[in-house]
Scaffold this active site. Structure first.
Site, PDB file in Angstrom:
ATOM      1  N   ASP A  13       0.860  -1.192   0.000  1.00  0.00           N
ATOM      2  CA  ASP A  13       0.000   0.000   0.000  1.00  0.00           C
ATOM      3  C   ASP A  13       0.892   1.237   0.000  1.00  0.00           C
ATOM      4  OD1 ASP A  13      -2.524   1.449   0.230  1.00  0.00           O
ATOM      5  OD2 ASP A  13      -1.874   1.972   2.240  1.00  0.00           O
ATOM      6  N   SER A  14       0.296   2.370  -0.360  1.00  0.00           N
ATOM      7  CA  SER A  14       1.039   3.624  -0.305  1.00  0.00           C
ATOM      8  C   SER A  14       1.494   3.927   1.125  1.00  0.00           C
ATOM      9  CB  SER A  14       0.156   4.767  -0.805  1.00  0.00           C
ATOM     10  OG  SER A  14      -0.998   4.858   0.013  1.00  0.00           O
ATOM     11  N   GLU A 161      -4.384   9.502   8.204  1.00  0.00           N
ATOM     12  CA  GLU A 161      -2.923   9.452   8.357  1.00  0.00           C
ATOM     13  C   GLU A 161      -2.446  10.311   9.534  1.00  0.00           C
ATOM     14  OE1 GLU A 161      -0.081   8.298   6.163  1.00  0.00           O
ATOM     15  OE2 GLU A 161      -1.505   6.835   5.386  1.00  0.00           O
ATOM     16  N   CYS A 195     -11.261   2.849  -0.751  1.00  0.00           N
ATOM     17  CA  CYS A 195      -9.912   3.245  -0.330  1.00  0.00           C
ATOM     18  C   CYS A 195      -9.617   2.472   0.943  1.00  0.00           C
ATOM     19  CB  CYS A 195      -9.840   4.747  -0.065  1.00  0.00           C
ATOM     20  SG  CYS A 195      -8.286   5.267   0.700  1.00  0.00           S
ATOM     21  N   HIS A 197      -7.863   3.070   3.375  1.00  0.00           N
ATOM     22  CA  HIS A 197      -7.761   3.867   4.605  1.00  0.00           C
ATOM     23  C   HIS A 197      -9.126   4.069   5.271  1.00  0.00           C
ATOM     24  CE1 HIS A 197      -3.753   5.006   3.325  1.00  0.00           C
ATOM     25  NE2 HIS A 197      -3.595   5.730   4.423  1.00  0.00           N
TER      26      HIS A 197
HETATM   27  N1  DGL Z   1      -4.989   3.475   0.656  1.00  0.00           N
HETATM   28  C1  DGL Z   1      -4.989   4.042  -0.648  1.00  0.00           C
HETATM   29  C2  DGL Z   1      -6.190   3.549  -1.443  1.00  0.00           C
HETATM   30  O1  DGL Z   1      -6.757   2.506  -1.154  1.00  0.00           O
HETATM   31  C3  DGL Z   1      -4.982   5.550  -0.724  1.00  0.00           C
HETATM   32  C4  DGL Z   1      -4.045   6.271   0.125  1.00  0.00           C
HETATM   33  C5  DGL Z   1      -3.267   7.346  -0.600  1.00  0.00           C
HETATM   34  O2  DGL Z   1      -3.843   8.340  -1.057  1.00  0.00           O
HETATM   35  O3  DGL Z   1      -2.082   7.141  -0.665  1.00  0.00           O
HETATM   36  O4  DGL Z   1      -6.558   4.181  -2.404  1.00  0.00           O
END
Ligand code: DGL
Length: 276
Positions: A13-14, A161, A195, A197
């Site tokens: 993941d990012s 975050e 997403c 997150h």
């Molecule tokens: N967790 C990432 C997603 O599912 C997004 C987070 C980011 O913007 O880096 O899209």
């Protein structure tokens, strides 16, 4: 004949979001070894261009391959939307034809039509995921009659975050994007949290939504789909080691990662720094 080398399944993941997916994967598939990589040094990906997300994702996938992973899951919608197809079609055949990379969008779109009664579905995601149109395109393949509306929620990842997911400030931005989405189509009865997150905001989101709207979070769906994939692909499954270990890597400082990661993963996390 020598026994094939077995290695962990890679989860990327990012940053932290993929941990919400890994948590469910470990619940459903506890026997395998996992290697998690968060590109925290360069997160968030959500507002970055196609080229940048592709370049960063590919670099991280290469690291996971070098660490032996036979299979990498992009547990990030933005990376799945912007990089997965190119990596699968352009890079894998020359880079590592025997390895596989999967994403999180397809498993979610496969089931959404079974849940909606009105045939109207909403997608919440980063700007990158929404602009890519990946959800409407994939949903159309399975359910061509579904009406899909999307809303980008650029403030939600920063809230999560920055550990503000339980604050009053979060309520304001949750209301803002939900209202925008429902104003686009008041008949929506199923919403995809597109997403990884967003599961941290789920209680607050749930509180602000009418009870009859189904909220679809990806962890369980993706874990189930991964289990199914491994069953259907014994040639990949046989390369995945089963020692019940989880190793965490971050491209940023390990101490910072560990503190926040435990909130996403639901357990203490001890990571190592991976220099890019
Ligand atoms: N967790 C990432 C997603 O599912 C997004 C987070 C980011 O913007 O880096 O899209």
């Amino acid at each position: 004949m020598s026994t094939p080398t077995k290695s962990p399944i890679g989860v990327f993941d990012s940053g932290y979001g993929g941990l919400t997916v890994l948590k469910e994967i470990v619940k459903q598939l506890p026997d395998y070894d996992y290697l998690y990589l968060g590109d925290n040094a360069r997160a968030p990906y959500g507002s970055r261009s196609f080229e940048t997300v592709y370049e960063y994702t590919l670099e991280c996938v290469k690291h996971l391959f070098e660490m032996g992973c036979p299979l990498v899951l992009l547990a990030c919608n933005t990376a799945s939307a912007k990089a997965l197809r190119t990596i699968q079609q352009k890079d894998l055949p020359t880079l590592a034809p025997e390895k596989r990379v999967l994403g999180v969008i397809r498993p979610t779109t496969e089931i959404v039509g079974k849940l909606s009664k009105t045939g109207h579905v909403g997608v919440l995601g980063t700007s990158g995921t929404v602009i890519s149109n990946s959800y409407p395109i994939e949903i159309e393949k399975f359910y061509p009659n579904l009406i899909v509306s999307q809303e980008a929620c650029p403030m939600w990842v920063p809230l999560v975050e920055n550990n503000e997911f339980d604050s009053d400030g979060a309520d304001y931005f949750i209301a803002k994007y939900l209202n925008n989405l429902l104003a686009k189509d008041p008949e929506i009865d199923t919403i995809i949290l597109g997403c990884t997150h967003y599961p941290l905001l789920i209680n607050k989101i749930r509180k602000q939504l009418p009870a009859e709207i189904t909220l679809l979070s990806q962890g369980e769906i993706v874990a189930e789909s991964l289990g199914d994939y491994l069953q259907r692909h014994p040639e990949i499954e046989s390369k995945c080691s089963k020692g019940k270990s989880i190793d965490f890597y971050t491209t940023d400082a390990a101490e910072n990662f560990d503190n926040a990661a435990s909130i996403f993963f639901g357990k203490a996390v001890q990571s190592k720094h991976l220099p890019l």
